[in-house]
Design a protein around this motif. Structure first.
Motif, PDB file in Angstrom:
ATOM      1  N   VAL A 104       8.527 -20.577   8.855  1.00 41.02           N
ATOM      2  CA  VAL A 104       9.833 -20.843   8.251  1.00 41.02           C
ATOM      3  C   VAL A 104      10.218 -22.306   8.443  1.00 41.02           C
ATOM      4  O   VAL A 104      10.714 -22.964   7.517  1.00 41.02           O
ATOM      5  N   SER A 105       9.982 -22.842   9.631  1.00 40.64           N
ATOM      6  CA  SER A 105      10.287 -24.252   9.899  1.00 40.64           C
ATOM      7  C   SER A 105       9.493 -25.166   8.967  1.00 40.64           C
ATOM      8  O   SER A 105      10.024 -26.152   8.441  1.00 40.64           O
ATOM      9  N   ALA A 106       8.224 -24.828   8.757  1.00 41.29           N
ATOM     10  CA  ALA A 106       7.384 -25.632   7.866  1.00 41.29           C
ATOM     11  C   ALA A 106       7.893 -25.573   6.426  1.00 41.29           C
ATOM     12  O   ALA A 106       7.913 -26.593   5.717  1.00 41.29           O
ATOM     13  N   VAL A 107       8.301 -24.370   5.985  1.00 44.93           N
ATOM     14  CA  VAL A 107       8.823 -24.216   4.629  1.00 44.93           C
ATOM     15  C   VAL A 107      10.104 -25.031   4.449  1.00 44.93           C
ATOM     16  O   VAL A 107      10.272 -25.749   3.446  1.00 44.93           O
ATOM     17  N   LEU A 108      11.013 -24.935   5.404  1.00 38.86           N
ATOM     18  CA  LEU A 108      12.267 -25.686   5.316  1.00 38.86           C
ATOM     19  C   LEU A 108      12.000 -27.191   5.260  1.00 38.86           C
ATOM     20  O   LEU A 108      12.654 -27.917   4.495  1.00 38.86           O
ATOM     21  N   ARG A 109      11.045 -27.638   6.060  1.00 35.82           N
ATOM     22  CA  ARG A 109      10.728 -29.069   6.093  1.00 35.82           C
ATOM     23  C   ARG A 109      10.120 -29.519   4.762  1.00 35.82           C
ATOM     24  O   ARG A 109      10.533 -30.538   4.188  1.00 35.82           O
ATOM     25  N   LYS A 110       9.178 -28.759   4.248  1.00 33.24           N
ATOM     26  CA  LYS A 110       8.509 -29.152   3.010  1.00 33.24           C
ATOM     27  C   LYS A 110       9.451 -29.123   1.807  1.00 33.24           C
ATOM     28  O   LYS A 110       9.319 -29.934   0.884  1.00 33.24           O
ATOM     29  N   LEU A 111      10.382 -28.176   1.804  1.00 35.77           N
ATOM     30  CA  LEU A 111      11.311 -28.047   0.675  1.00 35.77           C
ATOM     31  C   LEU A 111      12.599 -28.832   0.898  1.00 35.77           C
ATOM     32  O   LEU A 111      13.465 -28.833   0.029  1.00 35.77           O
ATOM     33  N   GLN A 112      12.713 -29.458   2.070  1.00 27.45           N
ATOM     34  CA  GLN A 112      13.893 -30.256   2.420  1.00 27.45           C
ATOM     35  C   GLN A 112      15.165 -29.403   2.347  1.00 27.45           C
ATOM     36  O   GLN A 112      16.184 -29.797   1.782  1.00 27.45           O
ATOM     37  N   LEU A 131      17.309 -21.497   1.617  1.00 30.25           N
ATOM     38  CA  LEU A 131      15.976 -21.043   1.230  1.00 30.25           C
ATOM     39  C   LEU A 131      16.057 -19.843   0.289  1.00 30.25           C
ATOM     40  O   LEU A 131      15.342 -19.766  -0.706  1.00 30.25           O
ATOM     41  N   THR A 132      16.960 -18.907   0.605  1.00 27.85           N
ATOM     42  CA  THR A 132      17.132 -17.722  -0.244  1.00 27.85           C
ATOM     43  C   THR A 132      17.607 -18.116  -1.639  1.00 27.85           C
ATOM     44  O   THR A 132      17.106 -17.594  -2.647  1.00 27.85           O
ATOM     45  N   ARG A 133      18.565 -19.032  -1.707  1.00 25.48           N
ATOM     46  CA  ARG A 133      19.047 -19.487  -3.020  1.00 25.48           C
ATOM     47  C   ARG A 133      17.918 -20.178  -3.796  1.00 25.48           C
ATOM     48  O   ARG A 133      17.777 -19.983  -5.008  1.00 25.48           O
ATOM     49  N   TRP A 134      17.111 -20.973  -3.089  1.00 22.12           N
ATOM     50  CA  TRP A 134      16.001 -21.678  -3.734  1.00 22.12           C
ATOM     51  C   TRP A 134      14.998 -20.674  -4.317  1.00 22.12           C
ATOM     52  O   TRP A 134      14.548 -20.819  -5.456  1.00 22.12           O
ATOM     53  N   ALA A 135      14.656 -19.669  -3.532  1.00 22.57           N
ATOM     54  CA  ALA A 135      13.682 -18.664  -3.986  1.00 22.57           C
ATOM     55  C   ALA A 135      14.241 -17.828  -5.132  1.00 22.57           C
ATOM     56  O   ALA A 135      13.527 -17.499  -6.090  1.00 22.57           O
ATOM     57  N   THR A 136      15.523 -17.470  -5.047  1.00 25.28           N
ATOM     58  CA  THR A 136      16.144 -16.661  -6.098  1.00 25.28           C
ATOM     59  C   THR A 136      16.187 -17.415  -7.418  1.00 25.28           C
ATOM     60  O   THR A 136      15.925 -16.849  -8.482  1.00 25.28           O
TER      61      THR A 136
END
Length: 247
Positions: free
Chosen positions: A222-230, A237-242
């Motif tokens: 999760v930390s890696a995903v947040l970092r890569k997607l800023q 993250l949920t809004r981004w995926a939705t």
């Protein structure tokens, strides 16, 4: 399947009754299968569930935990059906399919692939079908229905869990190439899997159980995903995926 293979309460695939699959095995019908999944406990569970040859007709002739092992085992054993996980070390199920293209195209004894994955994401389904898999079922499927699916794929049928068939129909009905999402492409396959489960509201411990990894490993992904997607937190993250229809 065992409790660790999924969270569904009923079969994810609608097929003939369990008694039909059992009677086929008892009547002498046989199919040779290779299991490809990077979780040893899951392979053990599948082997215990479907590998009682006299009752099911399924003979498990090999196992593999990553892409290189899978390609080697499939080439050495020439099974009729390969149960293939989508997310594997070394390039994923799509890479196994690419490197096994000649075996799938054998006009006499083709090797057929049935994807068996925890993921029900459209891009995962479409990716392995485009790669040559004959079907895709999720890990919530019951043992008898999985046996039935294996025999159907061996016989040349296309088999899908009901909800997934629509993804394939929609994808192949369109002549447009799927859009490139550079942000999503930054993520590894495992990070995408964790992303989808987080966006669906799963807690770290629940994700860990589904993916057979530790909660700490989930947190690292999760930390890696947040970092890569800023992004700052799981709500963003949920809004981004939705917004990208990944949920």
């Amino acid at each position: 399947m065992s409790a660790d293979t999924g969270t569904g309460s009923g079969p994810a695939f609608q097929g003939p009754a369990a008694e039909g699959a059992a009677s086929e095995g008892a009547a002498g019908r046989r199919v040779r299968v290779v299991l490809v999944d990077d979780h040893r406990m899951f392979r053990t569970g599948v082997q215990a569930e479907i590998g009682a040859t006299e009752e099911t007709g399924v003979e498990v002739v090999g196992e593999a935990a990553d892409v290189d092992q899978a390609v080697a085992v499939v080439a050495a054993t020439r099974p009729e059906v390969v149960l293939l996980d989508v997310h594997l070390p070394g390039g994923g199920g799509v890479e196994v399919l690419r490197r096994s293209a000649a075996l799938m195209a054998d006009p006499v004894n083709p090797v057929r692939f049935l994807a068996l994955s925890v993921s029900d994401a459209a891009d995962d389904v479409i990716g392995v079908i485009r790669g040559g898999a004959r079907g895709y079922v999720t890990k919530t499927i019951t043992g008898p229905d999985l046996v039935n699916s294996v025999f159907r794929v061996r016989d040349g049928d296309a088999v899908f869990s009901p909800r997934l068939a629509g993804f394939v129909l929609d994808a192949f009905a369109s002549t447009d190439a799927p859009p490139v999402d550079e942000d999503l492409d930054r993520l590894t396959q495992r990070e995408r899997e964790v992303l989808r489960l987080i966006a669906r509201g799963y807690a770290y411990k629940e994700i860990a159980k589904q993916l057979f990894i530790s909660a700490k490993t989930v947190e690292s992904h999760v930390s890696a995903v947040l970092r890569k997607l800023q992004l700052s937190n799981r709500h963003e993250l949920t809004r981004w995926a939705t917004a990208r229809r990944l949920v």
